[in-house]
Design a protein around this motif. Structure first.
Motif, PDB file in Angstrom:
ATOM      1  N   SER A 107       0.847  -1.193   0.000  1.00 34.00           N
ATOM      2  CA  SER A 107       0.000   0.000   0.000  1.00 34.00           C
ATOM      3  C   SER A 107       0.878   1.236   0.000  1.00 34.00           C
ATOM      4  O   SER A 107       1.909   1.267   0.688  1.00 34.00           O
ATOM      5  CB  SER A 107      -0.930   0.003   1.212  1.00 34.00           C
ATOM      6  OG  SER A 107      -1.664   1.205   1.268  1.00 34.00           O
TER       7      SER A 107
ATOM      8  N   PHE B 127      -3.763  -9.878   0.042  1.00 35.16           N
ATOM      9  CA  PHE B 127      -2.599  -9.050   0.336  1.00 35.16           C
ATOM     10  C   PHE B 127      -2.027  -9.322   1.731  1.00 35.16           C
ATOM     11  O   PHE B 127      -0.815  -9.291   1.930  1.00 35.16           O
ATOM     12  CB  PHE B 127      -2.972  -7.560   0.200  1.00 35.16           C
ATOM     13  CG  PHE B 127      -3.511  -7.206  -1.152  1.00 35.16           C
ATOM     14  CD1 PHE B 127      -2.692  -7.195  -2.258  1.00 35.16           C
ATOM     15  CD2 PHE B 127      -4.859  -6.901  -1.313  1.00 35.16           C
ATOM     16  CE1 PHE B 127      -3.193  -6.878  -3.504  1.00 35.16           C
ATOM     17  CE2 PHE B 127      -5.370  -6.587  -2.553  1.00 35.16           C
ATOM     18  CZ  PHE B 127      -4.530  -6.569  -3.657  1.00 35.16           C
TER      19      PHE B 127
ATOM     20  N   PRO C  90      -0.055  -3.433  -8.106  1.00 39.41           N
ATOM     21  CA  PRO C  90      -0.679  -2.277  -8.761  1.00 39.41           C
ATOM     22  C   PRO C  90       0.375  -1.401  -9.441  1.00 39.41           C
ATOM     23  O   PRO C  90       1.312  -0.922  -8.793  1.00 39.41           O
ATOM     24  CB  PRO C  90      -1.371  -1.537  -7.615  1.00 39.41           C
ATOM     25  CG  PRO C  90      -0.643  -1.975  -6.390  1.00 39.41           C
ATOM     26  CD  PRO C  90      -0.173  -3.366  -6.646  1.00 39.41           C
TER      27      PRO C  90
ATOM     28  N   GLN D  14      -6.265  -1.999  -8.671  1.00 34.21           N
ATOM     29  CA  GLN D  14      -6.526  -0.783  -7.909  1.00 34.21           C
ATOM     30  C   GLN D  14      -6.072  -0.928  -6.468  1.00 34.21           C
ATOM     31  O   GLN D  14      -6.440  -1.875  -5.783  1.00 34.21           O
ATOM     32  CB  GLN D  14      -8.014  -0.434  -7.956  1.00 34.21           C
ATOM     33  CG  GLN D  14      -8.490   0.041  -9.301  1.00 34.21           C
ATOM     34  CD  GLN D  14      -9.852   0.716  -9.215  1.00 34.21           C
ATOM     35  OE1 GLN D  14     -10.171   1.362  -8.211  1.00 34.21           O
ATOM     36  NE2 GLN D  14     -10.634   0.562 -10.280  1.00 34.21           N
ATOM     37  N   GLU D  15      -5.255   0.044  -6.066  1.00 36.48           N
ATOM     38  CA  GLU D  15      -4.879   0.174  -4.661  1.00 36.48           C
ATOM     39  C   GLU D  15      -5.441   1.465  -4.097  1.00 36.48           C
ATOM     40  O   GLU D  15      -5.934   1.513  -2.980  1.00 36.48           O
ATOM     41  CB  GLU D  15      -3.359   0.157  -4.546  1.00 36.48           C
ATOM     42  CG  GLU D  15      -2.880   0.288  -3.105  1.00 36.48           C
ATOM     43  CD  GLU D  15      -1.372   0.277  -3.043  1.00 36.48           C
ATOM     44  OE1 GLU D  15      -0.800   1.348  -3.358  1.00 36.48           O
ATOM     45  OE2 GLU D  15      -0.788  -0.754  -2.720  1.00 36.48           O
ATOM     46  N   GLU D  16      -5.347   2.531  -4.914  1.00 33.14           N
ATOM     47  CA  GLU D  16      -5.917   3.831  -4.572  1.00 33.14           C
ATOM     48  C   GLU D  16      -6.858   4.247  -5.698  1.00 33.14           C
ATOM     49  O   GLU D  16      -6.729   3.791  -6.841  1.00 33.14           O
ATOM     50  CB  GLU D  16      -4.802   4.875  -4.402  1.00 33.14           C
ATOM     51  CG  GLU D  16      -3.929   4.637  -3.192  1.00 33.14           C
ATOM     52  CD  GLU D  16      -4.715   4.778  -1.889  1.00 33.14           C
ATOM     53  OE1 GLU D  16      -5.568   5.686  -1.819  1.00 33.14           O
ATOM     54  OE2 GLU D  16      -4.493   3.972  -0.983  1.00 33.14           O
TER      55      GLU D  16
ATOM     56  N   ALA E  25       1.055   3.968  -6.960  1.00 29.70           N
ATOM     57  CA  ALA E  25       1.785   3.016  -6.104  1.00 29.70           C
ATOM     58  C   ALA E  25       3.281   3.310  -6.266  1.00 29.70           C
ATOM     59  O   ALA E  25       3.703   4.452  -6.097  1.00 29.70           O
ATOM     60  CB  ALA E  25       1.416   1.597  -6.454  1.00 29.70           C
TER      61      ALA E  25
END
Length: 507
Positions: free
Chosen positions: A67, A89, A127, A154-156, A209
């Motif tokens: 993250s 994760f 990501p 997608q992380e953010e 990321a």
């Protein structure tokens, strides 16, 4: 600062004792150990707020980043971040690491995820940006730049994109919002000398990321539009030539008809033999000198004819001037200047309103054209608009106070309005300037005959009422009276000729 740290510790007494040394950042988690599916709460405080946000990253036991976030620092210098420890994760057991970057200040903290390791059955997708490009290779002022891209997972929810000029100076930052297909797009307007100041190759750099991608596009200040050459087919050219030929034939036919009509008119004019009678002439040419004179006939010419008039034009003007048209019922003689143009011709045909419009065109070319100003006044006299006519004559007299046509015609206006004494005064003023100007003598005689006896101006020391008038005998002015049917037919043809001329030349 010490008091603030103590207060923070008291409030966060339920949290694990945070790691704090000389880094200037206080950092901690709500627990030391977690399971998959738990929620991790990270809290902290900076000693001195220098920037509005800090960078926070979480790494798994193998050192892979899970993250990356920008965390906002509040007004009290504190910050917090909540992360869901969900599979795949966070399904690996072991020690995870939290790293903070705040300018040059860096610090870290760890937490544990316990439980038996689950056999990995899926591949973890890191990501990162996989696609990134500008819609066009070149843009110019006033256009919208559109940049699109895509991430692997997608992380953010957003992608940070910076725009840099050819020298690497940032010109703006934008956030591209990810959609359900992991795609993003930004669009912005180019304004010359505002957000784009120099020509060259600009770069767009996307950050997501730990990945980064760059796209390029050119900016030119002016983009010349290609000239489109119209394509005309052979059939279209032939059609145009046929149209031009037909138009040319039509014009030639009309000109031939007009020439034939003019020749007939000229022959008819030559056959007319004027019969002279001692009576009035309604209109005469201004500023005239005799050409030839007999006992019963007086022919007048314009003293300084327009250079465009031919000998035939002058002779035609003389003949028209010697004819009293039946449409003119005036008892006084207005002085009218004849020159090369439609205005005087229409005046002779008693088309006074139409004549005024052509006199106005002459005035637009020369606002001090005395002849045109006075002719407008004479036309207004014929229409019975005496006050408006006087305004025209006064305008001419402001330019030349001794201009005889304006003085004579103004006197006619005053006489027809019943201002006989003022009219007689102006007639006398004309005769003082030119004692031989017979037109004003004739008008003065006519005016005196229309004055009631009690209103006449008498000479002092006279027993009998005698009007103030020159004793010189007024010359007789001829009036041509052609045969009735012949005259009507003749003037009808004149009207047709001028109508034809007007239709061809746009009058």
């Amino acid at each position: 600062m010490g008091t603030k740290i103590i207060l923070f510790l008291a409030i966060a007494s339920c949290f694990i004792v945070p790691a704090f040394a000389d880094s200037g950042i206080l950092l901690g988690t709500d627990k030391e150990e977690y399971s998959v599916g738990d929620t991790l709460t990270i809290t902290g405080e900076v000693e001195e707020k220098k920037m509005p946000s800090l960078a926070l990253r979480v790494y798994d036991p193998d050192g892979a980043i899970l993250s990356a976030n920008n965390v906002e620092i509040l007004d009290d210098n504190s910050f917090s971040k909540t992360i869901s420890l969900v599979a795949p994760f966070y399904e690996k057991s072991g020690e995870y690491q939290i790293k903070i970057d705040y300018g040059k200040i860096k610090t870290s903290e760890t937490f544990l995820i316990s439980g038996e390791s689950i056999q990995e059955t899926t591949v973890t997708i890191i990501p990162e940006i996989t696609e990134f490009s500008a819609e066009k290779n070149e843009y110019t002022d006033g256009e919208f730049v559109t940049i699109r891209g895509k991430v692997s997972s997608q992380e953010e929810p957003t992608v940070l994109i910076g725009i840099y000029d050819p020298f690497g100076i940032p010109g703006g930052f934008y956030f591209g919002v990810l959609d359900a297909n992991n795609e993003f797009e930004i669009s912005f307007l180019i304004v010359d000398n505002v957000n784009f100041k120099i020509e060259g190759t600009y770069s767009a750099v996307a950050h997501y990321a730990d990945s980064e991608q760059t796209a390029y596009f050119d900016y030119v200040m002016y983009q010349e539009e290609p000239i489109q050459t119209p394509i005309v087919t052979e059939e279209e050219l032939d059609a145009l030539e046929e149209s031009f030929d037909a138009l040319e034939d039509e014009i030639n036919d009309e000109l031939k008809e007009l020439e034939e009509t003019l020749r007939e008119l000229e022959n008819e004019l030559k056959e007319i033999e004027p019969t002279t009678v001692a009576t009035k002439q309604n209109n005469i040419v201004s500023d005239v000198k005799p050409k030839k004179e007999t006992a019963n006939t007086k022919v007048v010419l314009e003293e300084e004819p327009q250079k465009n008039l031919s000998v035939e034009d002058i002779e035609l003007g003389i003949m028209l001037n010697e004819m009293a048209l039946r449409c003119d019922k005036s008892t006084l003689i207005d002085v009218v200047s004849y020159y090369d143009g439609m205005g005087p011709a229409l005046f002779r045909l008693c088309k006074y309103s139409e004549a005024i419009s052509f006199f106005d065109q002459d005035l637009s070319k020369n606002p001090k054209n005395l002849a045109a100003i006075t002719n407008i006044g004479a036309a207004l006299n014929k229409l019975g608009l005496f006050p408006q006519a006087i305004q025209q004559f006064d305008s001419a007299l402001e330019i030349n106070p001794n201009y005889i046509p304006a003085l004579n015609n103004k006197a006619n206006s005053l006489s027809q309005m019943g201002n006989h004494n003022e009219a007689l005064s102006l007639y006398l003023q004309v005769l003082e300037i030119d004692p031989k100007f017979s037109t004003s003598k004739i008008n003065m005689d006519t005016t005196q005959k229309n004055i009631p006896v009690k209103n006449l101006i008498f000479q002092e020391n006279e027993q009998k009422p005698t009007p103030i008038i020159s004793n010189q005998e007024s010359p007789k002015v001829i009036k041509t009276i052609p045969q009735e049917n012949e005259s009507d037919n003749f003037f009808e043809k004149i009207g047709q000729v001028f109508a034809s001329i007007g239709s061809i030349f746009g009058f």
